[in-house]
Design an enzyme around this catalytic site. Structure first.
Site, short mmCIF file in Angstrom:
data_model
loop_
_atom_site.label_atom_id
_atom_site.label_comp_id
_atom_site.label_asym_id
_atom_site.label_seq_id
_atom_site.Cartn_x
_atom_site.Cartn_y
_atom_site.Cartn_z
N ASP A 255 -4.80 -4.45 5.99
CA ASP A 255 -5.09 -5.40 4.93
C ASP A 255 -3.87 -6.30 4.72
O ASP A 255 -2.73 -5.84 4.80
CB ASP A 255 -5.42 -4.63 3.65
N HIS B 166 -2.79 -1.02 -3.29
CA HIS B 166 -3.95 -0.15 -3.07
C HIS B 166 -3.81 1.09 -3.95
O HIS B 166 -2.85 1.84 -3.81
CB HIS B 166 -4.05 0.28 -1.61
N SER C 38 0.86 -1.18 0.00
CA SER C 38 0.00 0.00 0.00
C SER C 38 0.89 1.23 0.00
O SER C 38 1.75 1.36 -0.87
CB SER C 38 -0.95 -0.06 1.20
#
Lengths: 280, 200
Positions: free
Chosen positions: B142, B49, B22
């Protein structure tokens, strides 16, 4: 040396999963057997957590005798939430390139297949309205999930989602303000009944049902990704058979007709927007 | 240490590498991907992401510095070795049992679509212990559950050492949940290059 492919427990879960789908099909005539496995399995697992069921075989046993449980499970298995004007450029293409062509027909018929909770149906109705075509259009909005169809038919959405809807509407070239189309009430908005006056909501399965009407545009976006190749081919054939010659087909931005026998009967209108046209 | 990891991969070779990242992803991937050889024997599937409303520039970005083929994943693509597949913005990316990729627009996980957990869990489910999962820099939780599920299935799990990550939240979240090998991304790249080119 390579490791074993799966542990015995994984294989047991594979068998349970297939038996569960078979049971649902034989008991309730909903056919998930040709759905893409990875996503469906994820949904079943998450539904089991919500229902407090430990194993798929226990879920199967309970489902066979409990119709209400099946209804709840069905909702959990088929609820992809969409947006108004998701992928705005697709709707710009419909507004500029597709719908004006359809204006030459005395009556416009459009099929939104797998309409879920109705976001795309409303989006298309708004486009038709702004092009002055809504009054002579008929939109068939179909889904397998009765709960989702009821939401679509009510046209009620959480207020919290409206800013996103509005951004998309503007990005798609909306000519008014999206708020012209809804009334706010507490934490929800209700879209005008007028937008749904020309919509026929109906239960229809791309897996088991046949063509029910002749249309000039099929819009079926981000539905095919949930199917395996066998079921995808069936659905694309249905779209082909439902379309008039020179009718249009729109699919999701990461989906394609590539590799299907029926694909030869379509030409590409916009590769970027995944818009196709049935050959004459 | 690194030699031992190369041996571990040789003894127990993964059939797919899955990577999640991310905030700080580009920096980490810029160290990890370029060393990988053009004949890497497995596919690499990546979730970064990215904002939903933007076209992903990642495949083009990494194509300039890598010998591998870079592409954005499409529905039902068949996984090929020496190819890196990036999840498209606003879709989950999953690996099917038959070696194809699948997309979904199911709800976001940890506010993210694509979600790293979704990819990792599908990899563990479809490939069992033949997975190498790599979790890199990020500000989210996540990936932690997904990496744990790869480990539970018997796969290899590597986490970017928190002190080398631009944002250490994601690596730390994974390490709090389960023990994993920790490495800096450049070392990960070197180990994979060693394994990929001199495999026996």
């Amino acid at each position: 040396m390579t490791g074993v492919e799966t542990t015995p427990d994984d294989r047991a879960a594979d068998v349970e999963f297939e038996l569960l789908l078979e049971a649902i099909w034989r008991r309730y005539s909903y056919d998930f057997r040709h759905y893409a496995r990875a996503s469906l399995r994820r949904r079943v697992t998450s539904a089991m957590r919500r229902l407090g069921v430990e194993r798929m075989s226990l879920l199967q046993e309970a489902l066979l005798r409990d119709v209400d449980l099946f209804t709840r499970l069905l909702t959990m298995l088929s609820v992809p939430v969409s947006d108004f004007f998701r992928d705005p450029a697709y709707f710009t293409a419909l507004r500029q390139d597709v719908l004006p062509m359809l204006a030459t027909y005395p009556s416009l018929k459009i099929w939104v297949a797998g309409c879920s909770t109705g976001e795309e149906v409303h989006s298309i109705a708004i486009l038709l309205d702004e092009l002055g075509l809504l009054d002579r259009a008929l939109i068939y909005a179909t889904d397998i999930n009765p709960e989702a169809l009821r939401t679509a038919e009510a046209g009620v959405y959480p207020q919290a989602r409206v800013p996103g809807f509005t951004r998309n509407y503007q990005a798609a070239g909306g000519t008014r303000s999206l708020s012209d189309y809804y009334t706010a009430a507490y934490d929800r908005v209700v879209f005008d009944r007028r937008l749904r006056a020309r919509v026929a909501f109906s239960d229809h399965s791309l897996a088991t049902d046949a063509v029910f009407a002749e249309v000039q545009l099929v819009s079926c976006r981000n539905v095919l990704i949930y199917f395996d190749r066998v079921l995808q081919a069936r659905a694309v054939q249905l779209f082909h058979d439902a379309l008039v010659p020179r009718g249009f087909l729109g699919i999701g931005s990461r989906e394609s007709l590539h590799g299907f026998a029926t694909a030869r009967s379509f030409e590409v209108v916009s590769r970027e927007q995944r818009l196709y046209r049935r050959l004459a | 240490m690194n030699e031992a990891l190369v041996d571990t991969l040789r003894l127990h070779p993964p059939s797919v590498i899955v990577i999640g990242a991310s905030a700080g992803a580009v920096d980490a991937l810029m160290q990890l991907l370029p060393p990988l050889p053009a004949d890497l024997p497995v596919p690499v599937v990546v979730v970064v992401h990215v904002p939903a409303d933007r076209r992903s520039a990642l495949p083009q970005l990494f194509a300039q510095t890598s010998a591998l083929t870079m592409c954005e994943a499409e529905d039902k693509m068949t996984l090929q070795p020496a190819t890196v597949y990036f999840a498209p913005p606003d879709y989950h990316l999953l690996i099917e049992h038959d070696g194809t990729l699948a997309l979904s627009v199911d709800e976001a996980v940890h506010y993210s679509r694509p979600s790293i957990d979704v990819l990792f869990e599908s990899a563990a489910e479809s490939r069992g212990d033949r997975v190498l999962g790599i979790l890199l820099s990020g500000a989210s939780r996540d990936g932690a559950l997904g990496l744990a599920s790869i480990r539970e299935a018997g796969g290899h799990t590597w986490v970017q050492s928190p002190e080398t990550a631009q944002v250490a939240v994601m690596p730390r979240a994974a390490l709090e949940l389960a023990p994993h090998v920790t490495l800096d991304p450049a070392s990960m790249g070197r180990i994979l290059a060693d394994w990929g080119t001199r495999r026996g």
